[in-house]
Write an enzyme that holds these catalytic residues in place. Structure first.
Site, PDB file in Angstrom:
ATOM      1  N   LYS A  78      -2.502   6.685   1.527  1.00 51.31           N
ATOM      2  CA  LYS A  78      -2.276   7.035   2.942  1.00 51.31           C
ATOM      3  C   LYS A  78      -1.222   8.132   2.959  1.00 51.31           C
ATOM      4  CE  LYS A  78      -2.107   4.666   7.365  1.00 51.31           C
ATOM      5  NZ  LYS A  78      -3.315   5.258   7.931  1.00 51.31           N
ATOM      6  N   ARG A 104       0.836  -1.211   0.000  1.00 55.65           N
ATOM      7  CA  ARG A 104       0.000   0.000   0.000  1.00 55.65           C
ATOM      8  C   ARG A 104       0.867   1.256   0.000  1.00 55.65           C
ATOM      9  NH1 ARG A 104      -4.469   0.530   4.547  1.00 55.65           N
ATOM     10  NH2 ARG A 104      -2.650   1.030   5.809  1.00 55.65           N
ATOM     11  N   GLU A 136     -16.238   6.521   4.755  1.00 54.57           N
ATOM     12  CA  GLU A 136     -15.594   5.893   5.906  1.00 54.57           C
ATOM     13  C   GLU A 136     -15.704   6.775   7.135  1.00 54.57           C
ATOM     14  OE1 GLU A 136     -11.417   5.062   5.284  1.00 54.57           O
ATOM     15  OE2 GLU A 136     -11.189   6.801   3.996  1.00 54.57           O
TER      16      GLU A 136
HETATM   17  N1  PLP Z   1      -9.184   4.669   6.586  1.00 52.11           N
HETATM   18  C1  PLP Z   1      -8.343   5.633   6.958  1.00 52.11           C
HETATM   19  C2  PLP Z   1      -8.579   7.009   6.472  1.00 52.11           C
HETATM   20  C3  PLP Z   1      -7.238   5.330   7.780  1.00 52.11           C
HETATM   21  O1  PLP Z   1      -6.395   6.271   8.175  1.00 52.11           O
HETATM   22  C4  PLP Z   1      -7.057   4.007   8.215  1.00 52.11           C
HETATM   23  C5  PLP Z   1      -5.906   3.663   9.043  1.00 52.11           C
HETATM   24  O2  PLP Z   1      -4.939   3.147   8.596  1.00 52.11           O
HETATM   25  C6  PLP Z   1      -7.969   3.030   7.803  1.00 52.11           C
HETATM   26  C7  PLP Z   1      -9.022   3.401   6.991  1.00 52.11           C
HETATM   27  C8  PLP Z   1      -7.782   1.610   8.189  1.00 52.11           C
HETATM   28  O3  PLP Z   1      -6.760   1.007   7.435  1.00 52.11           O
HETATM   29  P1  PLP Z   1      -5.910  -0.182   8.013  1.00 52.11           P
HETATM   30  O4  PLP Z   1      -6.867  -1.229   8.414  1.00 52.11           O
HETATM   31  O5  PLP Z   1      -5.051  -0.612   6.902  1.00 52.11           O
HETATM   32  O6  PLP Z   1      -5.154   0.350   9.159  1.00 52.11           O
HETATM   33  C1  COI Z   2      -3.860   3.396  11.554  1.00 56.86           C
HETATM   34  O1  COI Z   2      -4.888   2.814  11.871  1.00 56.86           O
HETATM   35  O2  COI Z   2      -2.769   2.824  11.462  1.00 56.86           O
HETATM   36  C2  COI Z   2      -3.850   4.789  11.248  1.00 56.86           C
HETATM   37  O3  COI Z   2      -2.994   5.192  10.515  1.00 56.86           O
HETATM   38  C3  COI Z   2      -4.762   5.674  11.919  1.00 56.86           C
HETATM   39  C4  COI Z   2      -4.013   6.870  12.327  1.00 56.86           C
HETATM   40  C5  COI Z   2      -4.131   7.986  11.375  1.00 56.86           C
HETATM   41  C6  COI Z   2      -4.030   7.169  13.744  1.00 56.86           C
END
Ligand code: PLP
Ligand code: COI
Length: 361
Positions: free
Chosen positions: A205, A102, A241
């Site tokens: 991200k 990612r 989201e």
């Molecule tokens: N959506 C956003 C905007 C996020 O910052 C995060 C955190 O990482 C997620 C979703 C969840 O992603 P992940 O499960 O890969 O941490």
């Molecule tokens: C995560 O879940 O890893 C995130 O990056 C959320 C964060 C912005 C606190």
């Protein structure tokens, strides 16, 4: 600091800590989600068109050119993943190859050079090993949060990508992201805010998306909510989201989660979809109209930091409608089962049939 010096430093700091009992000062069971200094971070520089060797650093600071592209034009991408201490004393890192991939997608999205997947996983393993006494004990329910980032470091005043970059991975022990951990909390809909454009950078991200979410997040917190619940930025018809987490709803033995061009592809959500199928649920990833919220039996926010945060209710503040997902204020049975399975795999309490965890030797 080279590896030989890093290992001497580690020996010395561990000795000092044990001698003075400093580690005992960390209240592992009551950690919040915040920065805490640890011993080492790993860095890697990109110059002359290539990534260099991984370096170990004991500094929390980075020397930075005042015209660096990350400072002016947000050329920055980051990741978030976790390491867990098992009952068996083994440290497990969850799905780091997914984070590596990612991060490459995020780099493509803002014209930064891709950081190689193998180098990423090597850096993550190394930073966890070097800071292993910061991995919270099994009983605490806390974990080690791993934060890789890449920034454009060379001076750039015309709007264009930098020529030089820095990759860093730092770690810190953390507790739950939403207060109270696995407890239901309320969210709100406010149509006046978007975190990303319909075909913009929401799928990456990158720091800019999070700066764009600060005002809405503060407004939601000030109103007493865990966070804001974003709708699709084009039509405001569909669920996007919630804060820094994806959304899922449960009804009729089905796990339903939004498909959108403006949300982050969550690795936790991807894992929960697999787990849900494994547990005999149907899985649907599709557009979810706002009104459909009224039909869900349970709902949750999911992410690395959020894990699964069951949603108590969503207040649509523009339309004065409340969607409730918990009658007694407690997490529902499906959310609980998914949470237990995910945590079980992460901590090594149950078998990992998907090959998601990497054990750090
Ligand atoms: N959506 C956003 C905007 C996020 O910052 C995060 C955190 O990482 C997620 C979703 C969840 O992603 P992940 O499960 O890969 O941490
Ligand atoms: C995560 O879940 O890893 C995130 O990056 C959320 C964060 C912005 C606190």
């Amino acid at each position: 600091m080279d590896c030989k010096n890093a290992s001497k430093w580690r020996f010395f700091t561990t000795f000092v800590r044990n001698f003075f009992g400093l580690m005992k000062e960390i209240d592992w069971s009551n950690l919040g989600f915040g920065y805490m200094p640890t011993d080492f971070n790993i860095r890697c520089h990109y110059k002359n068109g290539q990534w260099g060797e991984l370096e170990t650093s004991d500094s929390e600071m980075i020397p930075m050119h005042m015209a660096a592209s990350c400072l002016h034009y947000s050329q920055e991408a980051f990741e978030g993943l976790k390491a867990f201490m098992g009952k068996d004393g083994k440290i497990r890192i969850f799905r780091m190859d997914e984070n590596a991939k990612r991060m490459q997608a995020s780099c493509d999205g803002i014209l930064m050079p891709r950081f190689p997947v193998e180098k990423f996983t090597e850096a993550v393993k190394k930073v966890v090993e070097l800071n292993k006494h910061f991995v919270p004990p099994y009983e605490s329910g806390a974990s080690l949060y791993i934060r890789p980032l890449i920034i454009g470091t060379s001076p750039q005043i015309g709007v264009a990508p930098a020529k030089e970059y820095l990759f860093i991975v730092l770690v810190m022990p953390v507790g739950p992201y939403f207060k109270g951990g696995f407890q239901t909390t309320p969210f709100c809909i406010l149509r006046e805010y978007d975190r990303a454009a319909p075909l913009g950078t929401g799928i990456y991200k990158i720091g800019g998306n999070y700066a764009a979410s600060l005002v809405a997040g503060k407004r939601a917190h000030d109103l007493g909510y865990s966070n804001i619940f974003y709708l699709d930025p084009k039509e405001k018809k569909y669920i996007d989201e919630c804060g820094a987490a994806n959304f899922f709803g449960i009804k009729n033995n089905t796990y339903i989660t939004p498909k959108s061009t403006s949300i982050l592809p969550s690795i936790t959500n991807k894992s929960l979809m697999q787990l849900a199928e494994h547990l005999g649920l149907k899985v649907e990833r599709r557009e979810v109209p706002v009104e459909e919220l009224a039909t869900f039996e349970e709902a949750g926010a999911c992410g690395t930091a959020a894990v699964i945060s069951p949603i108590e209710r969503i207040d649509d503040l523009d339309k004065n409608i409340t969607y409730r997902f918990s009658k007694d204020g407690k997490p529902g049975a499906v959310c609980t089962k998914l949470y237990e399975q995910l945590r079980g795999i992460q901590y090594g309490d149950i078998a990992d049939p998907f090959g998601w965890v990497t054990i750090v030797e």
